[in-house]
Write an enzyme that holds these catalytic residues in place. Structure first.
Site, mmCIF file in Angstrom:
data_model
loop_
_atom_site.group_PDB
_atom_site.id
_atom_site.type_symbol
_atom_site.label_atom_id
_atom_site.label_comp_id
_atom_site.label_asym_id
_atom_site.label_seq_id
_atom_site.Cartn_x
_atom_site.Cartn_y
_atom_site.Cartn_z
ATOM 1 N N CYS A 97 16.085 15.600 -10.814
ATOM 2 C CA CYS A 97 17.635 15.106 -10.119
ATOM 3 C C CYS A 97 17.266 14.770 -8.684
ATOM 4 O O CYS A 97 18.232 13.740 -8.305
ATOM 5 C CB CYS A 97 17.699 16.525 -9.557
ATOM 6 S SG CYS A 97 16.760 17.346 -8.694
ATOM 7 N N CYS A 125 -10.058 -7.892 8.212
ATOM 8 C CA CYS A 125 -9.012 -7.371 8.497
ATOM 9 C C CYS A 125 -9.133 -7.160 10.042
ATOM 10 O O CYS A 125 -8.533 -7.485 11.273
ATOM 11 C CB CYS A 125 -7.752 -7.387 7.937
ATOM 12 S SG CYS A 125 -7.714 -7.453 6.167
ATOM 13 N N HIS A 137 5.529 -0.683 -2.765
ATOM 14 C CA HIS A 137 5.453 0.915 -3.782
ATOM 15 C C HIS A 137 5.308 1.748 -3.811
ATOM 16 O O HIS A 137 5.175 3.031 -4.122
ATOM 17 C CB HIS A 137 3.888 -0.484 -4.162
ATOM 18 C CG HIS A 137 3.912 -1.168 -5.183
ATOM 19 N ND1 HIS A 137 2.836 -2.185 -4.870
ATOM 20 C CD2 HIS A 137 4.821 -2.429 -5.239
ATOM 21 C CE1 HIS A 137 3.219 -3.150 -5.155
ATOM 22 N NE2 HIS A 137 4.340 -3.786 -5.508
ATOM 23 N N CYS A 178 11.383 14.483 -7.918
ATOM 24 C CA CYS A 178 11.503 14.342 -8.761
ATOM 25 C C CYS A 178 12.088 13.463 -9.820
ATOM 26 O O CYS A 178 13.072 13.214 -9.713
ATOM 27 C CB CYS A 178 12.555 15.839 -8.851
ATOM 28 S SG CYS A 178 12.902 16.811 -10.233
ATOM 29 N N GLY A 232 -12.275 -13.216 -0.799
ATOM 30 C CA GLY A 232 -12.203 -13.511 -1.750
ATOM 31 C C GLY A 232 -10.567 -14.525 -1.885
ATOM 32 O O GLY A 232 -10.203 -14.500 -1.066
ATOM 33 N N CYS A 271 15.884 22.305 -9.472
ATOM 34 C CA CYS A 271 15.756 21.433 -10.880
ATOM 35 C C CYS A 271 15.204 21.626 -11.644
ATOM 36 O O CYS A 271 15.693 22.277 -13.243
ATOM 37 C CB CYS A 271 16.661 20.275 -11.161
ATOM 38 S SG CYS A 271 15.676 19.062 -11.597
ATOM 39 N N ASN A 319 1.440 -1.493 0.101
ATOM 40 C CA ASN A 319 0.259 0.110 0.076
ATOM 41 C C ASN A 319 0.535 1.212 0.299
ATOM 42 O O ASN A 319 2.092 1.115 0.229
ATOM 43 C CB ASN A 319 -1.045 0.103 1.805
ATOM 44 C CG ASN A 319 -1.596 -1.284 1.525
ATOM 45 O OD1 ASN A 319 -2.424 -1.492 0.062
ATOM 46 N ND2 ASN A 319 -2.220 -1.482 2.583
ATOM 47 N N ASP A 347 -0.609 4.138 1.279
ATOM 48 C CA ASP A 347 -1.331 5.073 1.904
ATOM 49 C C ASP A 347 -0.867 5.554 3.329
ATOM 50 O O ASP A 347 -0.922 6.477 4.265
ATOM 51 C CB ASP A 347 -2.639 4.873 2.259
ATOM 52 C CG ASP A 347 -2.716 2.598 2.867
ATOM 53 O OD1 ASP A 347 -1.753 2.913 3.662
ATOM 54 O OD2 ASP A 347 -3.706 2.231 2.225
ATOM 55 N N SER A 380 -4.234 -9.011 1.182
ATOM 56 C CA SER A 380 -3.976 -9.480 -0.565
ATOM 57 C C SER A 380 -4.282 -10.472 -1.477
ATOM 58 O O SER A 380 -4.222 -11.379 -1.028
ATOM 59 C CB SER A 380 -2.026 -8.916 -0.065
ATOM 60 O OG SER A 380 -1.629 -8.754 -1.337
#
Length: 314
Positions: free
Chosen positions: A172, A304, A161, A169, A288, A223, A144, A146, A261
């Site tokens: 730079c 969860c 991730h 940026c 699921g 930059c 996640n 978040d 997940s």
């Protein structure tokens, strides 16, 4: 389930104001949580035994842990983004190559940011933070972006991730806080307003092309390069050093618990394969089916935030 969304961004005495309306017959915290069967007391006991026997537990979390905090996911049946709309997430290559794509992304993200950044951890995040504090959780890997695990106090954490609360940026490599960019957006767009409908998993909303055209996007203040959220977009790859780091943590663990997940994305699934190679016991808590159900010694279809607080980590 009945859903309606409205998000309006406008100026009021020089300040930006966001108005959000949500309606759901099950309450806003359950808006994006798919239906699940009642808790099975025997399954709860099995998970308790799994956790009790674990001495170096690695936990991998996905979007399903944050849906109970009001953040939608992509794949949940009936309530995920793919089920609710024909929208698809932005592609890394498009964002890097095309200025108009970046403009559209940042306009949508600008409108959605006040709400997205205000989401708070739910009981599942707090439970995992408590497991770490008590020495049960060896390492936490989240797919996640978040920052809810960080908000809950987790420190032995890898954000696989990246995180939406940071901006990178592309020129730079400088990292800056997302909140600081929001202020720059406000200065550049003092009269811009937009009304959006629908929420996306990664902090943006849905706008028309007409609304986006006049939105101004600032460059890197150091930059002049283009700015991107410090996250891995679809079509991009996780930093190899980060992948190696997580592989080492998996190999040091004695068990692996997946929380929220479906493991459809290979960037997370590969660590399940590593755990299988090391013959680690694997438990999965997800509403699921998942890509690794056949590799798990225990599979639970529960919320969860409803189940994890029931587990005693000592």
């Amino acid at each position: 389930m009945r859903m309606s969304f409205g998000l309006t961004f406008r100026t009021a005495k020089g300040r930006w104001v966001a108005n959000l309306s949500q309606q759901c017959s099950h309450g806003s915290t359950g808006l994006f949580v798919p239906p699940s069967p009642p808790l099975d007391s025997e399954k709860v006991k099995e998970l308790q035994r799994f956790i009790t026997l674990s001495k170096r537990l690695l936990v991998m979390t996905g979007a399903g842990i944050s849906t109970e905090s009001g953040i939608p996911d992509y794949r949940s049946e009936k309530v995920g983004l793919y089920a609710r709309t024909d929208r698809r997430p932005i592609q890394h290559g498009d964002f890097v190559r095309i200025a108009q794509i970046r403009q559209r992304y940042w306009a949508r993200n600008f409108v959605g940011w006040p709400q997205f950044s205000s989401h708070q951890p739910n009981p599942a995040h707090w439970a995992l933070s408590n497991w770490e504090r008590l020495g049960k959780l060896y390492w936490l890997v989240t797919q996640n972006v978040d920052a809810l695990h960080t908000k809950a106090g987790s420190q032995r954490l890898t954000e696989l991730h990246g995180c939406m609360h940071r901006v990178l940026c592309l020129g730079c490599g400088e990292q800056t806080p997302r909140g600081a960019l929001q202020e720059r957006f406000e200065v550049l767009n003092p009269t811009w307003s937009a009304e959006a409908h629908g929420l996306a998993p990664d902090g943006d909303v849905f706008l028309t092309e007409e609304q986006v055209q006049s939105f101004q996007v600032p460059p890197c203040s150091r930059c002049g390069g283009p700015l991107k959220p410090d996250v891995v977009f679809f079509g991009d790859t996780v930093n190899p050093d980060k992948v190696d780091f997580v592989h080492r943590r998996v190999k040091e663990a004695d068990s692996l618990l997946v929380v929220g997940s479906s493991l459809q994305v290979y960037s997370g699934y590969r660590f399940i394969l590593t755990a299988q190679e090391k013959k680690l016991p694997i438990a999965i808590l997800n509403i699921g089916p998942t890509r690794s159900d056949d590799l798990a010694c225990l599979k639970l279809d529960s919320r969860c935030g409803e189940l994890l607080p029931l587990i005693d980590p000592r």
